[in-house]
Design a protein around this motif. Structure first.
Motif, short mmCIF file in Angstrom:
data_model
loop_
_atom_site.label_atom_id
_atom_site.label_comp_id
_atom_site.label_asym_id
_atom_site.label_seq_id
_atom_site.Cartn_x
_atom_site.Cartn_y
_atom_site.Cartn_z
N THR A 1 1.04 -0.96 -0.05
CA THR A 1 -0.03 -0.16 0.07
C THR A 1 1.02 1.30 -0.01
N ASP A 2 0.39 2.39 -0.33
CA ASP A 2 1.18 3.37 -0.35
C ASP A 2 1.25 3.99 1.01
N LYS A 3 2.15 3.40 1.78
CA LYS A 3 2.45 3.62 3.16
C LYS A 3 3.84 4.20 3.40
N ALA A 4 3.82 5.20 4.43
CA ALA A 4 4.92 5.64 4.68
C ALA A 4 5.94 4.55 5.33
N GLY A 5 7.32 4.66 5.16
CA GLY A 5 8.14 3.51 5.85
C GLY A 5 8.19 2.35 5.43
N LYS B 1 3.68 6.83 -11.64
CA LYS B 1 4.77 7.44 -11.39
C LYS B 1 5.16 8.20 -10.40
N THR B 2 3.97 8.55 -9.83
CA THR B 2 4.13 9.06 -8.36
C THR B 2 3.06 8.78 -7.30
N SER B 3 3.37 8.88 -6.35
CA SER B 3 2.41 8.54 -5.15
C SER B 3 2.63 9.43 -3.93
N THR B 4 1.78 9.31 -3.11
CA THR B 4 2.11 10.39 -1.67
C THR B 4 3.52 9.82 -0.88
N ASN B 5 3.68 8.53 -0.63
CA ASN B 5 4.75 8.08 -0.09
C ASN B 5 6.06 7.33 -0.90
#
Length: 135
Positions: free
Chosen positions: A45-49, A107-111
């Motif tokens: 998932t687009d998850k920080a870390g 090509k881009t996402s939050t994290n």
């Protein structure tokens, strides 16, 4: 520890397929993009870390298990067909992509969980991505 000055026998393991302990309650389907977060494997998932570790080579069902009760096997290197979360064009070949879920790259996402590079455009919604985890 000090540096070695003589030959040393070392243990070596092929790293094309590695095993990672699965997160508690997680089911990772074969073919899913897999990350490690907080020490355990889970669906991307687009998850920080989160750190991308590869593509699941088989299903790992740890839905009823504690963290680490089961292990998922992942391919760490190769070119894989993936869903494009953008309108893929031939000019995207060579572009870096990040994961947005366990089957889609963009090509881009939050994290910006880095997955690999586009090596072939198959259609506007499907691309082939070269992954190269840890190399």
């Amino acid at each position: 520890m000090t540096a070695i000055t003589a030959s040393k026998n070392v243990r070596r393991q092929e790293a094309n397929i590695l095993h990672f302990k699965a997160k508690a309650g997680e089911k990772i389907p074969a073919g899913a993009l897999v990350v490690v977060a907080s020490g355990y494997a889970e669906n991307l998932t687009d998850k920080a870390g989160a750190v991308f570790v590869g593509v699941a080579s088989e299903t790992c069902d740890n839905t009823g298990g504690a963290a680490g009760a089961k292990e998922v096997r992942v391919w760490q290197y190769g070119a894989f067909d993936m869903a494009a979360g953008f309108s893929a064009a031939q000019t995207d070949v060579g572009a870096a992509v990040v994961g947005t879920d366990n089957q889609t790259v963009a090509k881009t996402s939050t994290n910006s969980v880095a997955v690999g590079r586009v090596v072939e455009r198959l259609s506007s919604s499907k691309i082939r991505v070269l992954i190269n985890c840890g190399r």
